[in-house]
Motif scaffolding. Structure first.
Motif, PDB file in Angstrom:
ATOM      1  N   ASN A   1       3.646  11.398   0.235  1.00 54.09           N
ATOM      2  CA  ASN A   1       4.176  11.425   1.600  1.00 54.09           C
ATOM      3  C   ASN A   1       3.046  11.384   2.622  1.00 54.09           C
ATOM      4  O   ASN A   1       3.131  10.688   3.626  1.00 54.09           O
ATOM      5  CB  ASN A   1       5.003  12.691   1.812  1.00 54.09           C
ATOM      6  CG  ASN A   1       6.340  12.592   1.122  1.00 54.09           C
ATOM      7  OD1 ASN A   1       6.850  11.498   0.922  1.00 54.09           O
ATOM      8  ND2 ASN A   1       6.888  13.721   0.742  1.00 54.09           N
TER       9      ASN A   1
ATOM     10  N   ARG B   1       9.388  10.428  15.235  1.00 60.96           N
ATOM     11  CA  ARG B   1       8.127   9.760  15.534  1.00 60.96           C
ATOM     12  C   ARG B   1       7.966   9.523  17.029  1.00 60.96           C
ATOM     13  O   ARG B   1       6.877   9.637  17.570  1.00 60.96           O
ATOM     14  CB  ARG B   1       8.071   8.433  14.784  1.00 60.96           C
ATOM     15  CG  ARG B   1       7.899   8.707  13.308  1.00 60.96           C
ATOM     16  CD  ARG B   1       7.376   7.534  12.584  1.00 60.96           C
ATOM     17  NE  ARG B   1       7.254   7.885  11.184  1.00 60.96           N
ATOM     18  CZ  ARG B   1       7.547   7.078  10.197  1.00 60.96           C
ATOM     19  NH1 ARG B   1       7.975   5.861  10.458  1.00 60.96           N
ATOM     20  NH2 ARG B   1       7.401   7.460   8.969  1.00 60.96           N
TER      21      ARG B   1
ATOM     22  N   LYS C   1      -0.814   6.112   6.483  1.00 58.00           N
ATOM     23  CA  LYS C   1      -1.014   4.668   6.450  1.00 58.00           C
ATOM     24  C   LYS C   1      -0.108   3.930   7.416  1.00 58.00           C
ATOM     25  O   LYS C   1      -0.468   2.841   7.886  1.00 58.00           O
ATOM     26  CB  LYS C   1      -0.797   4.147   5.029  1.00 58.00           C
ATOM     27  CG  LYS C   1      -2.011   4.402   4.177  1.00 58.00           C
ATOM     28  CD  LYS C   1      -1.825   3.864   2.817  1.00 58.00           C
ATOM     29  CE  LYS C   1      -3.069   4.083   1.981  1.00 58.00           C
ATOM     30  NZ  LYS C   1      -2.846   3.605   0.622  1.00 58.00           N
ATOM     31  N   THR C   2       1.051   4.490   7.713  1.00 57.64           N
ATOM     32  CA  THR C   2       1.959   3.795   8.614  1.00 57.64           C
ATOM     33  C   THR C   2       1.336   3.634  10.003  1.00 57.64           C
ATOM     34  O   THR C   2       1.241   2.502  10.492  1.00 57.64           O
ATOM     35  CB  THR C   2       3.322   4.512   8.647  1.00 57.64           C
ATOM     36  OG1 THR C   2       3.760   4.634   7.307  1.00 57.64           O
ATOM     37  CG2 THR C   2       4.334   3.748   9.447  1.00 57.64           C
TER      38      THR C   2
ATOM     39  N   LYS D   1      13.831   9.630  11.285  1.00 54.78           N
ATOM     40  CA  LYS D   1      12.429   9.219  11.366  1.00 54.78           C
ATOM     41  C   LYS D   1      12.035   8.696  12.740  1.00 54.78           C
ATOM     42  O   LYS D   1      11.041   9.115  13.325  1.00 54.78           O
ATOM     43  CB  LYS D   1      12.169   8.119  10.329  1.00 54.78           C
ATOM     44  CG  LYS D   1      11.647   8.656   9.027  1.00 54.78           C
ATOM     45  CD  LYS D   1      11.171   7.521   8.155  1.00 54.78           C
ATOM     46  CE  LYS D   1      10.799   8.057   6.781  1.00 54.78           C
ATOM     47  NZ  LYS D   1      10.402   6.978   5.884  1.00 54.78           N
TER      48      LYS D   1
ATOM     49  N   ARG E   1      -0.145   9.787  17.115  1.00 53.82           N
ATOM     50  CA  ARG E   1       0.626  10.244  15.966  1.00 53.82           C
ATOM     51  C   ARG E   1      -0.312  10.723  14.847  1.00 53.82           C
ATOM     52  O   ARG E   1      -0.091  11.768  14.233  1.00 53.82           O
ATOM     53  CB  ARG E   1       1.481   9.080  15.476  1.00 53.82           C
ATOM     54  CG  ARG E   1       2.579   9.483  14.562  1.00 53.82           C
ATOM     55  CD  ARG E   1       3.503   8.306  14.384  1.00 53.82           C
ATOM     56  NE  ARG E   1       3.787   8.085  12.998  1.00 53.82           N
ATOM     57  CZ  ARG E   1       4.260   6.955  12.505  1.00 53.82           C
ATOM     58  NH1 ARG E   1       4.457   5.919  13.311  1.00 53.82           N
ATOM     59  NH2 ARG E   1       4.530   6.836  11.235  1.00 53.82           N
TER      60      ARG E   1
ATOM     61  N   ALA F   1       0.073  10.135   2.228  1.00 49.11           N
ATOM     62  CA  ALA F   1      -0.504   8.788   2.252  1.00 49.11           C
ATOM     63  C   ALA F   1       0.365   7.875   3.111  1.00 49.11           C
ATOM     64  O   ALA F   1      -0.143   7.115   3.938  1.00 49.11           O
ATOM     65  CB  ALA F   1      -0.617   8.239   0.841  1.00 49.11           C
ATOM     66  N   HIS F   2       1.663   7.985   2.910  1.00 51.84           N
ATOM     67  CA  HIS F   2       2.587   7.145   3.670  1.00 51.84           C
ATOM     68  C   HIS F   2       2.492   7.440   5.153  1.00 51.84           C
ATOM     69  O   HIS F   2       2.404   6.527   5.985  1.00 51.84           O
ATOM     70  CB  HIS F   2       4.012   7.390   3.160  1.00 51.84           C
ATOM     71  CG  HIS F   2       5.012   6.463   3.764  1.00 51.84           C
ATOM     72  ND1 HIS F   2       5.814   6.836   4.823  1.00 51.84           N
ATOM     73  CD2 HIS F   2       5.325   5.175   3.489  1.00 51.84           C
ATOM     74  CE1 HIS F   2       6.582   5.813   5.154  1.00 51.84           C
ATOM     75  NE2 HIS F   2       6.317   4.789   4.367  1.00 51.84           N
TER      76      HIS F   2
ATOM     77  N   GLU G   1      -0.273   4.972  21.006  1.00 53.86           N
ATOM     78  CA  GLU G   1       0.814   5.820  20.516  1.00 53.86           C
ATOM     79  C   GLU G   1       0.597   6.212  19.064  1.00 53.86           C
ATOM     80  O   GLU G   1       0.751   7.378  18.670  1.00 53.86           O
ATOM     81  CB  GLU G   1       2.135   5.038  20.674  1.00 53.86           C
ATOM     82  CG  GLU G   1       3.373   5.911  20.613  1.00 53.86           C
ATOM     83  CD  GLU G   1       4.609   5.045  20.776  1.00 53.86           C
ATOM     84  OE1 GLU G   1       5.520   5.171  19.940  1.00 53.86           O
ATOM     85  OE2 GLU G   1       4.638   4.219  21.730  1.00 53.86           O
ATOM     86  N   GLU G   2       0.239   5.218  18.276  1.00 56.91           N
ATOM     87  CA  GLU G   2       0.043   5.483  16.851  1.00 56.91           C
ATOM     88  C   GLU G   2      -1.186   6.358  16.621  1.00 56.91           C
ATOM     89  O   GLU G   2      -1.219   7.157  15.686  1.00 56.91           O
ATOM     90  CB  GLU G   2      -0.082   4.165  16.075  1.00 56.91           C
ATOM     91  CG  GLU G   2       1.189   3.332  16.083  1.00 56.91           C
ATOM     92  CD  GLU G   2       2.328   3.951  15.269  1.00 56.91           C
ATOM     93  OE1 GLU G   2       2.061   4.883  14.478  1.00 56.91           O
ATOM     94  OE2 GLU G   2       3.487   3.532  15.431  1.00 56.91           O
TER      95      GLU G   2
END
Lengths: 225, 481
Positions: free
Chosen positions: B260, B431, B266-267, B427, B303, B262-263, B299-300
């Motif tokens: 999780n 986010r 990486k997203t 999700k 996050r 990693a996901h 934005e990312e």
């Protein structure tokens, strides 16, 4: 560009930003794309419409990518898995299900395009004749003509020229060219790339269009804009 | 050698010894008895023979009418009286001094016996058993006075038949012993194998366990000891299985967490890298697109920042030493309202509190961050005009501090998973709000460090109550008035 064949790609990805990124990337090479954030929905779309390629995320709401792949079955539309999961077993599992490729996030834009290009070519869906100004490149016959006159290129020079025409107006780094044309394992010097680019430039008379971008690489300018 | 073989062979050996000793004693006894009978018979026949010789000499004397017969006369008379010894006597001899007067079939007579009889001063019988040319002879000798003069009489009888009978008996006893031993041996083998069967089951079972199959349970059969052994092994296997299961669950949990993580990392990275790359490789990017791409990258990145912050918190919460102090609940709530109240007001919500005059033993900073997290969650679930309530509750078994809201609530499935790291009910909404799905996992960890548990009650569209619950009497953190 003389794109008689329109390529349609379905993006199955639940993250909106990544989907937008994929769409923007595909638009750079004039591929049309549809986006679908949910596995179930994607299945309905695949069964209803025809696509040339599917970019499939593994972790999806509704139905995960592997299950979706099983539903689509082998031999249909080619599929490239796009996933954050780096497990080798996952990769093997994905490829065994019949996927054409397995790309781990994060990825580079040009790498993604190059790998899509390979899959499309394998499925005979990419354009076999590329045109740029008075240059015609025929991938099937492996011939290059400039103003109707055949030009003799070495196989690598041919690949370099074709790669530039496929990615016009994009800055291509030496590493990218190396891995796309000489293979991922090739650990040659970037000098090799420079020599080939110079040869292509000279033979095809692209002195003004195939420009060197300092600290980055090369770019073939379409001159459209 | 295996145990059952040892048991079998030692029992077998003892049995064979017992059979042979018994047979030996029995046969030995009967041998002595037979020999005694032979001896008695030979002696009595000898005496009978000498007595008849005496009688005949006596009769001759009476016939001649003399007081004593002369020695010569006796010697002359002897051959005629020694004609037929009778009975089992096969040979005889008579000596007068060193001179052999008469002999019939007496070649086997032992000189040893002759000397012994000559030396003896009385008239008792002497005997000797001797093998001559494969024949066993029982010899009897005695001194007989005939007309005042000593004569030595010897008789021989063949007792080979007796010895042969004895040998036959011995042979028979050996054959019978071997057959008997074979029979007993097979029966013994069956018994031993039967007795050892549960033992083999146990051994096979242990082998299976050793090979890693902990689901195996042995049948509790056989003798008392085996039942007990099987039962203990089963108990052991059960506890091993349970522990292995726990370890596996832990490993699975960890793998799930890392997958999780990693996901989740990486997203945003994919978006950041991808859009940055787009900006870099393209020759011309429209201003509108440039702004959009830059916005997404920003934005990312936020996050990722939030994720790394929360992750650090989660890690340090598990490791740092807590600074516990008694905090008066109204004071605690007041501090929180001062900080969080204005934020809620900006979104058109109100933060109210229902304290009690109690104290709780907490790490002030850590516990406050837990409450901020819960209030933040409540706020995200609520809409304009809603109230978020900070409360203290005391019942007979437990006391709790928590946050209640009137927001969108959670489904049953969501409640179960809510505290799992990286779980997000929605999700895209999480986010958008900059969440990483770690908030409640962090709260649960903080509650655990306080010796309490995180309790979630919720109903869709009605709101949620999330509280830190201490069981009374279980910990030292009990509140005081």
């Amino acid at each position: 560009m003389g794109g008689a064949l329109l390529i349609r790609i379905l993006i199955v990805e639940d993250d909106a930003h990544i989907a937008k990124l994929l769409q923007a990337t595909l638009a750079m090479v004039q591929y049309e794309s549809d986006w679908c954030p949910d596995g179930q929905e994607a299945l309905a779309k695949i069964q209803g419409e025809s696509y040339d390629l599917i970019l499939l995320d593994v972790m999806l709401p509704g139905m995960d990518g592997f299950s979706l792949m099983e539903q689509i079955g082998q031999g249909g539309t080619p599929v490239i898995f796009l996933t954050a999961r780096q497990d080798v077993t996952d990769k093997v599992h994905g490829l065994r299900l019949g996927a054409e490729d397995y790309i781990v996030k994060p990825f580079e834009t040009v790498e993604l395009l190059a790998r899509i290009e390979v899959v499309l070519r394998r499925a005979n869906k990419s354009k076999s004749v590329l045109r740029y100004r008075d240059i015609t490149v025929d991938r099937q016959e492996h011939t290059v003509k400039r103003g109707g006159e055949p030009v003799s290129l070495t196989p690598k020079e041919f690949e370099v020229l074709a790669f530039f025409i496929e990615h016009q107006d994009m800055a291509l780094t030496r590493e990218r060219l190396l891995s796309a044309i000489w293979g991922y394992e090739f650990e040659g010097e970037s000098r090799t790339v420079d020599i080939h680019v110079q040869q292509v430039r000279k033979k095809m008379g692209l002195k003004d269009c195939l420009v060197t971008i300092p600290k980055l690489g090369y770019r073939l300018e379409s001159g459209d804009k | 050698m295996k145990l059952w073989q040892k048991v079998f062979f030692s029992a077998m050996a003892l049995l064979l010894i017992a059979i042979n000793v018994t047979a030996g004693v029995l046969i030995g006894g009967s041998y002595r008895l037979l020999l005694e009978q032979e001896w008695e018979r030979a002696v009595s026949e000898h005496q009978y023979f000498t007595a008849s010789v005496k009688n005949q000499i006596l009769a001759q004397r009476l016939r001649q009418g003399e007081i004593l017969l002369k020695t010569e006369e006796v010697s002359a008379l002897l051959p005629s009286v020694l004609q037929n010894p009778g009975g089992h006597i096969q040979g005889m001899a008579v000596y007068f001094g060193d001179k052999q007067l008469q002999s019939t079939n007496a070649d086997a007579l032992s000189g040893e016996l002759v000397d012994a009889v000559k030396e003896a001063k009385d008239s008792s019988c002497r005997t000797l058993i001797q093998d001559v040319n494969g024949v066993s002879y029982l010899m009897v000798g005695s001194t007989v006075k005939l007309e005042g003069i000593d004569y030595h009489f010897f008789t021989l009888s063949d007792i080979s038949a007796t010895f042969q009978a004895l040998n036959r008996q011995l042979f028979f006893a050996q054959v019978a012993g071997i057959l008997f031993a074979l029979l007993i041996g097979s029966v013994l083998m069956l018994i031993v194998i039967r007795l050892f069967k549960p033992f083999h089951q146990v051994v096979d079972g242990l082998q299976t366990l050793a090979d890693g199959d902990y689901t195996l349970r042995l049948p509790e059969t056989g003798g008392e000891e085996f039942k007990l052994l099987s039962r203990n092994i089963n108990t052991m296997a059960a506890s091993v299985e349970e522990n292995i299961g726990r370890v596996k669950a832990l490993a699975d949990n960890r793998k799930q967490f890392i997958d999780n993580l990693a996901h989740e990392m990486k997203t945003p990275l994919t978006s950041i890298l991808g859009f940055a790359d787009l900006l870099r490789v393209q020759k011309n990017v429209e201003e509108k697109k440039r702004q959009e791409y830059a916005g997404i990258i920003l934005e990312e990145t936020r996050r990722l920042q939030s994720l790394s912050g929360k992750l650090m918190e989660l890690i340090t919460t598990g490791n740092t030493e807590l600074e516990m102090e008694r905090v008066f609940v109204p004071d605690l709530f007041q501090e929180i309202i001062q900080t969080a109240g204005p934020i809620l007001e900006r979104s058109g919500m109100t933060l109210i509190s229902k304290p009690a005059d109690k104290t709780v033993l907490i790490d002030r900073a850590l516990f406050k961050s837990l409450l901020y997290n819960l209030i933040d969650n409540g706020m995200k679930a609520s809409s304009k005009g809603d109230k978020v309530c900070l409360f203290y509750r005391d019942t007979e078994e437990e006391f709790s501090v928590g946050v209640a809201d009137q927001g969108i609530g959670m489904s049953k499935e969501t409640i179960e998973k809510a505290a799992e790291p990286f779980y997000m009910a929605d999700k895209s909404r999480t986010r958008k709000a900059g969440g990483a799905g770690l908030g409640l996992a962090l709260c649960a960890e903080i509650a655990r460090r306080h010796g309490a548990s995180l309790n979630i009650q919720s109903e869709l569209h009605k709101g949620s109550i999330v509280s830190v619950v201490w069981k009374k009497g279980e910990s030292s953190d009990e509140s005081q008035s």
